[in-house]
Enzyme design. Structure first.
Site, mmCIF file in Angstrom:
data_model
loop_
_atom_site.group_PDB
_atom_site.id
_atom_site.type_symbol
_atom_site.label_atom_id
_atom_site.label_comp_id
_atom_site.label_asym_id
_atom_site.label_seq_id
_atom_site.Cartn_x
_atom_site.Cartn_y
_atom_site.Cartn_z
ATOM 1 N N CYS A 291 39.048 43.768 35.148
ATOM 2 C CA CYS A 291 39.360 43.332 36.515
ATOM 3 C C CYS A 291 38.758 44.307 37.513
ATOM 4 C CB CYS A 291 40.879 43.259 36.695
ATOM 5 S SG CYS A 291 41.394 42.591 38.286
ATOM 6 N N HIS B 111 42.815 33.825 34.752
ATOM 7 C CA HIS B 111 42.767 35.193 35.266
ATOM 8 C C HIS B 111 42.789 35.166 36.799
ATOM 9 C CE1 HIS B 111 41.151 39.504 35.182
ATOM 10 N NE2 HIS B 111 40.956 39.145 36.437
ATOM 11 N N GLU B 112 41.990 34.242 37.383
ATOM 12 C CA GLU B 112 41.908 34.177 38.853
ATOM 13 C C GLU B 112 43.184 33.608 39.463
ATOM 14 O OE1 GLU B 112 38.303 35.871 38.270
ATOM 15 O OE2 GLU B 112 39.735 35.905 39.905
ATOM 16 N N HIS C 281 45.915 36.041 39.833
ATOM 17 C CA HIS C 281 45.801 36.920 41.010
ATOM 18 C C HIS C 281 46.510 36.310 42.220
ATOM 19 C CE1 HIS C 281 43.398 40.306 39.750
ATOM 20 N NE2 HIS C 281 42.371 39.577 39.379
#
Ligand SMILES: O=CN(O)CCNC(=O)c1cccc(Cl)c1Cl
Ligand code: NI
Length: 183
Positions: A110, A153-154, A157
């Site tokens: 990241c 993963h995005e 966030h």
């Protein structure tokens, strides 16, 4: 243009908060931000630009990584079959997912984490995502394997979740039972 100085690192509150839905249609300002995010990801993969501007390569970026608590993300990558994913997404929502899990065998990294964090990151193997694209189109996309991992993963966030939150503390390198590697 966005560079690494615009990326917030661990400890910045934006990385641990739930980002706000974005008003549609996109304002010119939000469209510019999302467009800059997509360009940043592309630049990070360009040998000349990444060297010139000291960009760490990435396959995506989420607005909270810029300290912007808005539900926007951009991706630019090819999956292992050569399918190109390159767009900005607004208010993405995982509307369904498989029970089966997958993971990248080498783990995840990241831009907001300036250290290696070894470990298997279990993710849904297949997901269906509803979102609005940079150009304002409402889309429903079905993703599996590597593409599904990147989008998770995005989207994490946007919900204040970091990839290492998913790593098993006792057995970080052991893949979970119902999981197969996507790479
Ligand atoms: O949030 C986005 N970043 O932090 C960009 C840098 N990380 C990566 O490109 C990356 C690397 C490995 C696995 C995954 Cl799933 C991703 Cl996303
Ligand atoms: Ni990240």
């Amino acid at each position: 243009m966005l560079t690494m100085k615009d990326i917030v690192r661990e400890g910045h509150p934006a990385l641990r908060e739930v980002a706000e839905e974005v008003a549609l249609p996109l304002s010119e300002s939000d469209k510019k931000t999302l467009s800059d995010m997509l360009q940043f990801v592309k630049n990070s993969q360009d040998p000349d630009l990444s060297e010139k501007y000291h960009l760490r390569p990435g396959v995506g970026v989420a607005a909270p990584q810029l300290g912007i608590k808005k539900r926007m993300l951009a991706v630019h990558f090819e999956d292992l079959k050569g399918t190109l994913y390159s767009d900005g997404y607004v208010n993405p929502k995982i509307v369904s997912h498989s029970v089966e899990q997958t993971y990248i065998s080498t783990g995840e990294g990241c831009l907001s984490v300036d250290r290696e964090v070894p470990g298997i990151v279990p993710r849904h193997k297949r997901i269906t995502v509803k979102a609005t694209t940079l150009d304002g189109a409402e889309v429903k996309i079905r993703l599996k394997g590597y593409a599904a991992v990147v989008f998770q993963h995005e989207i994490d966030h946007l919900n204040g979740i970091m990839f290492y939150d998913h790593i098993n503390k006792e057995t970080p390198l052991t893949p979970p039972e119902n999981a197969t590697p996507c790479d």
